[in-house]
Design a protein around this motif. Sequence first.
Motif, PDB file in Angstrom:
ATOM      1  N   LEU A 234      -0.357   4.002  -2.091  1.00  0.00           N
ATOM      2  CA  LEU A 234       1.021   3.586  -2.357  1.00  0.00           C
ATOM      3  C   LEU A 234       1.698   3.929  -0.808  1.00  0.00           C
ATOM      4  O   LEU A 234       2.336   3.061  -0.403  1.00  0.00           O
ATOM      5  CB  LEU A 234       1.763   3.904  -3.294  1.00  0.00           C
ATOM      6  N   GLU A 235       1.460   5.182  -0.367  1.00  0.00           N
ATOM      7  CA  GLU A 235       2.017   5.619   0.801  1.00  0.00           C
ATOM      8  C   GLU A 235       1.381   4.614   1.725  1.00  0.00           C
ATOM      9  O   GLU A 235       2.111   4.400   2.860  1.00  0.00           O
ATOM     10  CB  GLU A 235       1.315   7.111   1.057  1.00  0.00           C
ATOM     11  N   ASN A 236      -0.033   4.469   1.761  1.00  0.00           N
ATOM     12  CA  ASN A 236      -0.616   3.318   3.065  1.00  0.00           C
ATOM     13  C   ASN A 236       0.223   1.827   2.887  1.00  0.00           C
ATOM     14  O   ASN A 236       0.380   1.508   3.937  1.00  0.00           O
ATOM     15  CB  ASN A 236      -2.012   3.212   2.720  1.00  0.00           C
ATOM     16  N   ILE A 237       0.349   1.472   1.468  1.00  0.00           N
ATOM     17  CA  ILE A 237       1.136   0.198   1.535  1.00  0.00           C
ATOM     18  C   ILE A 237       2.685   0.436   2.163  1.00  0.00           C
ATOM     19  O   ILE A 237       2.854  -0.359   2.892  1.00  0.00           O
ATOM     20  CB  ILE A 237       1.286  -0.034   0.075  1.00  0.00           C
ATOM     21  N   GLU A 238       3.303   1.490   1.894  1.00  0.00           N
ATOM     22  CA  GLU A 238       4.556   1.569   2.290  1.00  0.00           C
ATOM     23  C   GLU A 238       4.636   1.981   3.795  1.00  0.00           C
ATOM     24  O   GLU A 238       5.561   1.441   4.467  1.00  0.00           O
ATOM     25  CB  GLU A 238       5.348   2.568   1.662  1.00  0.00           C
TER      26      GLU A 238
END
Length: 113
Positions: A25-29
């Motif tokens: 999720l961090e990578n997506i954001e």
Amino acid sequence: SLLDYMLHRYTLVLNELVVNQSRMLENIESSYGIVYSQRVLTALIDKGTSREIAYDMMQKLTNQATRDKRHFREVLLVNKEISEYLDQNEIESLFDIAYYLRNVDLIFDRVFA
């Protein structure tokens, strides 16, 4: 025999695979939400915009989000061109990660059946 080897190696990879959900999720954001631009493009086309115009809008707005280090959703919400086609609720709904995950269980069931 090459295919057998490849499948065996792939099985080993999948058996040892560790998924770090929070890191994903961090990578997506970290992309400022630009990964959602395809859904926005499709929504604009569904609202009557030509694909070419929608694509040009997405290119301009994703570049702006990256340049300004602002979330893509925020850029869309204040853009007058976008508001002609999509309201705030429609824009917010396009940024739901569940849309992309809706078939995960089905895919895994098919793979491991």
